[in-house]
Design a protein around this motif. Structure first.
Motif, PDB file in Angstrom:
ATOM      1  N   TYR A   1       1.009  -1.604   0.108  1.00 32.67           N
ATOM      2  CA  TYR A   1       0.478  -0.176   0.123  1.00 32.67           C
ATOM      3  C   TYR A   1       1.065   1.622   0.001  1.00 32.67           C
ATOM      4  N   VAL A   2       2.478   0.965   0.435  1.00 32.73           N
ATOM      5  CA  VAL A   2       2.992   2.269   0.092  1.00 32.73           C
ATOM      6  C   VAL A   2       2.806   3.011  -0.685  1.00 32.73           C
ATOM      7  N   PRO A   3       2.868   2.673  -2.052  1.00 32.16           N
ATOM      8  CA  PRO A   3       2.682   3.429  -3.531  1.00 32.16           C
ATOM      9  C   PRO A   3       1.429   3.793  -3.706  1.00 32.16           C
ATOM     10  N   THR A   4       0.155   3.213  -2.589  1.00 35.70           N
ATOM     11  CA  THR A   4      -0.947   4.564  -2.829  1.00 35.70           C
ATOM     12  C   THR A   4      -1.142   5.560  -2.279  1.00 35.70           C
ATOM     13  N   TYR A   5      -0.111   5.598  -1.079  1.00 32.33           N
ATOM     14  CA  TYR A   5      -0.432   6.596  -0.682  1.00 32.33           C
ATOM     15  C   TYR A   5       0.677   7.654  -0.526  1.00 32.33           C
ATOM     16  N   GLN A   6       1.994   7.359  -1.120  1.00 29.88           N
ATOM     17  CA  GLN A   6       3.604   7.743  -1.357  1.00 29.88           C
ATOM     18  C   GLN A   6       3.183   9.481  -1.490  1.00 29.88           C
ATOM     19  N   SER A   7       2.092   9.220  -2.915  1.00 31.07           N
ATOM     20  CA  SER A   7       2.032  10.714  -3.040  1.00 31.07           C
ATOM     21  C   SER A   7       1.253  11.496  -2.224  1.00 31.07           C
ATOM     22  N   GLN A   8       0.956  11.143  -1.542  1.00 32.39           N
ATOM     23  CA  GLN A   8       0.339  12.140  -1.061  1.00 32.39           C
ATOM     24  C   GLN A   8       1.524  12.880   0.164  1.00 32.39           C
ATOM     25  N   PHE A   9       1.313  11.604   1.011  1.00 34.32           N
ATOM     26  CA  PHE A   9       2.632  11.919   1.648  1.00 34.32           C
ATOM     27  C   PHE A   9       3.830  12.449   1.397  1.00 34.32           C
ATOM     28  N   GLN A  10       4.200  12.615   0.035  1.00 36.96           N
ATOM     29  CA  GLN A  10       5.412  13.334  -0.101  1.00 36.96           C
ATOM     30  C   GLN A  10       5.107  15.357  -0.317  1.00 36.96           C
ATOM     31  N   SER A  11       3.653  14.892   0.026  1.00 44.53           N
ATOM     32  CA  SER A  11       3.372  16.347  -0.811  1.00 44.53           C
ATOM     33  C   SER A  11       2.430  16.807   0.807  1.00 44.53           C
ATOM     34  N   LEU A  12       2.460  16.490   1.835  1.00 46.67           N
ATOM     35  CA  LEU A  12       2.528  16.835   3.031  1.00 46.67           C
ATOM     36  C   LEU A  12       3.480  17.048   3.862  1.00 46.67           C
ATOM     37  N   GLN A  13       4.725  16.100   3.866  1.00 47.62           N
ATOM     38  CA  GLN A  13       5.149  15.687   4.986  1.00 47.62           C
ATOM     39  C   GLN A  13       6.310  17.169   4.759  1.00 47.62           C
ATOM     40  N   LYS A  14       7.502  17.149   5.967  1.00 47.97           N
ATOM     41  CA  LYS A  14       8.423  18.306   5.759  1.00 47.97           C
ATOM     42  C   LYS A  14       9.187  17.517   6.851  1.00 47.97           C
ATOM     43  N   ASN A  15      10.680  17.566   6.372  1.00 48.94           N
ATOM     44  CA  ASN A  15      11.553  16.731   7.194  1.00 48.94           C
ATOM     45  C   ASN A  15      11.628  15.184   7.588  1.00 48.94           C
ATOM     46  N   GLY A  16      10.746  14.337   5.945  1.00 44.48           N
ATOM     47  CA  GLY A  16      10.450  13.521   6.214  1.00 44.48           C
ATOM     48  C   GLY A  16       9.019  13.453   7.430  1.00 44.48           C
ATOM     49  N   LEU A  17       8.574  14.006   7.772  1.00 45.27           N
ATOM     50  CA  LEU A  17       7.411  13.970   8.927  1.00 45.27           C
ATOM     51  C   LEU A  17       6.039  14.692   8.851  1.00 45.27           C
ATOM     52  N   ILE A  18       4.910  14.663   8.908  1.00 42.94           N
ATOM     53  CA  ILE A  18       3.883  14.909   8.607  1.00 42.94           C
ATOM     54  C   ILE A  18       3.235  15.442   9.988  1.00 42.94           C
ATOM     55  N   SER A  19       3.209  16.531  10.453  1.00 43.55           N
ATOM     56  CA  SER A  19       2.920  17.137  11.738  1.00 43.55           C
ATOM     57  C   SER A  19       1.331  16.565  11.914  1.00 43.55           C
ATOM     58  N   GLY A  20       1.097  16.186  13.287  1.00 42.47           N
ATOM     59  CA  GLY A  20      -0.827  16.579  13.566  1.00 42.47           C
ATOM     60  C   GLY A  20      -1.700  17.954  13.053  1.00 42.47           C
ATOM     61  N   GLY A  21      -1.078  18.764  13.156  1.00 43.38           N
ATOM     62  CA  GLY A  21      -1.693  19.966  12.702  1.00 43.38           C
ATOM     63  C   GLY A  21      -2.220  19.757  10.498  1.00 43.38           C
TER      64      GLY A  21
END
Length: 547
Positions: free
Chosen positions: A459-479
């Motif tokens: 499932y990583v390829p399914t959600y990876q592009s969305q993660f890349q658009s939101l992450q900062k320094n490899g992490l997505i904050s709670g906000g």
């Protein structure tokens, strides 16, 4: 009663603010880049104010009209029921002071009805569209949309005089729930039905299936029929998730076989609960649909402005435009990389190519960053603020009146009581924790104990592009995750539990593996599954196992 009125007022304020945001901040972007010519026309106030809509789809004689009659407990104007293809029109069934039929042309120009966008399909379609008005308690909170039976063969599709699949896609985009009905004796999916299902892409979370007339077969045959239905759907739907299928016989006749009576009653209660929840989640769904529209519109603006940038000033305009259309997949890849967009926000390539051939690229607008910044602020600030302004306890909101439904449990019966395990979760106060990116935005709960072996690599390829658009320094904050998960339309108590399960490190942010877990569970819950009390052993990434 005062609490109910307060919730209603709060919800109406949110809807009014949605209308203001759309007109002042989103509509200018749509108009600048001609969004209506490529996707859908501008939204009207009536669409924001509309009650939740339930759309029924299926081949002829599967029981769509009988299902509506069963819910209402009485006949409605214009209904026709029979074994042959009887319903030849799209029919919107809604509450009103008297019983009457309203022609489609009149509905399309009415300011109080959310059907103005249907004018784009022309008179040929509007002559096949009508409204059925009647006083009915069951219709106080929802509107039902009956559709013509789906036929097979190219000839029938052409003889309709309008594009059936495009009309279904228009209704699906605005529906809160899509019910696809299947006859236990007719599981074949025709070419037109397959095209219609594929046209529902992007609305997968709204789709539920009903295996109707299931009382006419015994238990053994029903098991085989259910398996055959799932196999048929698997060939049509390109999704790893399994659709929720309700099994039963939805009409006012006694059951033919009594073997599965208890099963049918449980399935019926689950379906009624699904319908009951629609009015309570209406405002959340409107926000969710507008979020999707804004994301698609933003991507559309980047595509159109990019095509404008590639056009020469004087010579070779026609040749360059043809080349850009022919190499549209490459154009999409360039826009995707340049602006760090999500693949899921891009339109269908073949359909977009067809529409581009009708336009002059030299007349497109260049990129206006101010308009983009405005809608970015809407996504990142205004929508989360509106989510916080909604009534805090969704479970405490009043139920719609289901007493008009014959032989069905009412909202006062045990069938509609909330699960006891959810009632033990305390109501959050406030439900969202504003301006706190370093903590769980849905509050605290007991830690879950991670176990061994992770099985979500696929499932990583399914959600990876969305993660890349939101992450900062490899992490997505709670906000940041607050906006993502809130757009799912799920209750705050459910979202809080999803966060607790996915934030394995308890550091207030999600890495790629944790993000995949969060999105996977969210998609499963939207398909009708419950949030697990703890992660399965195989869902914990090996590098996060506590040794």
């Amino acid at each position: 009663m005062a609490q109910v009125e307060e919730r209603d007022v709060a919800t109406m304020r949110v809807i009014d603010e949605l209308k203001r945001l759309y007109k002042t901040k989103i509509l200018p972007l749509e108009q600048t880049y001609r969004f209506d010519l490529f996707h859908s026309p501008p939204m009207t106030d009536a669409e924001f104010d509309a009650k939740p809509q339930v759309m029924l789809l299926g081949q002829y004689s599967v029981g769509k009209t009988s299902f509506i009659r069963y819910l209402l407990g009485k006949d409605f104007p214009g209904q026709r029921i029979g074994p042959e293809p009887t319903t030849d029109k799209f029919t919107a069934v809604f509450d009103g002071p008297d019983e009457r039929i309203i022609p489609g042309n009149a509905l399309a120009v009415s300011r109080d009805m959310p059907y103005r966008g249907l004018e784009r399909f022309g008179v040929a379609f509007l002559n096949r569209f009508e409204g059925s008005q009647l006083p009915c308690k069951a219709l106080k909170s929802i509107t039902l949309v009956d559709t013509p039976g789906v036929l097979s063969g190219e000839k029938q599709r052409l003889n309709r005089g309008y594009d059936f699949t495009l009309v279904c896609a228009w209704f699906a985009e605005r529906a809160d729930l899509i019910l696809m009905l299947f006859d236990a004796h007719k599981l074949d999916i025709s070419d037109e039905f397959k095209a219609t299902i594929q046209a529902l892409k992007g609305n997968d979370d709204k789709i539920r299936c009903i295996l109707n007339k299931a009382d006419q077969v015994d238990r053994q045959k029903l098991m085989r029929i259910y398996g055959a239905l799932m196999w048929s759907l698997g060939k049509v739907l390109s999704t790893p998730e399994v659709l929720r299928v309700y099994v039963g016989s939805f009409w006012d006749q006694p059951l033919h076989y009594q073997d599965n009576k208890e099963l049918f009653e449980m399935e019926e209660r689950d379906l009624m609960k699904d319908l009951k929840d629609l009015p309570r989640n209406s405002a959340v769904r409107k926000i969710n649909e507008l979020v999707k529209r804004v994301r698609i519109c933003k991507t559309h603006a980047y595509i159109i402005s990019y095509l404008k940038e590639q056009m020469p000033s004087f010579m070779g305009l026609a040749k360059k435009q043809t080349n850009l259309i022919d190499t549209l997949p490459q154009v999409f890849r360039s826009v995707l990389k340049k602006y760090n967009l999500a693949v899921g926000d891009f339109p269908d390539i073949v359909e977009f190519q067809s529409k581009l051939r009708e336009h002059d690229f030299s007349k497109f607008s260049i990129l206006k960053q101010k308009l983009i910044d405005v809608v970015e602020n809407v996504l990142g600030s205004d929508f989360p603020r509106l989510m916080e302004a909604l009534p805090r306890s969704i479970d405490a909101m009043p139920d719609p009146d289901l007493k008009a439904f014959p032989s069905l449990p009412t909202s006062n019966s045990p069938a509609f009581e909330a699960p006891t395990k959810q009632s033990s979760i305390p109501t959050m106060n406030p439900p969202f924790l504003p301006n706190d990116d370093d903590s769980n935005p849905w509050g605290d709960d007991t830690d879950n104990e991670p176990t061994n072996d992770w099985a979500l690599n696929e499932y990583v390829p399914t959600y990876q592009s969305q993660f890349q658009s939101l992450q900062k320094n490899g992490l997505i904050s709670g906000g940041a995750m607050k906006s993502v998960l809130s757009s799912s339309g799920l209750p705050n108590t459910v979202l809080r539990k999803i966060w607790e399960l996915s934030d394995i490190d308890k550091d207030g942010s999600l890495d790629l593996q944790e993000f995949v877990i969060a999105m996977f569970i969210t998609d499963m819950v939207k398909q009708g599954h419950e949030v697990p009390p703890q992660l399965d052993d195989a869902m914990i990434p090996p590098n996060k196992i506590k040794r």
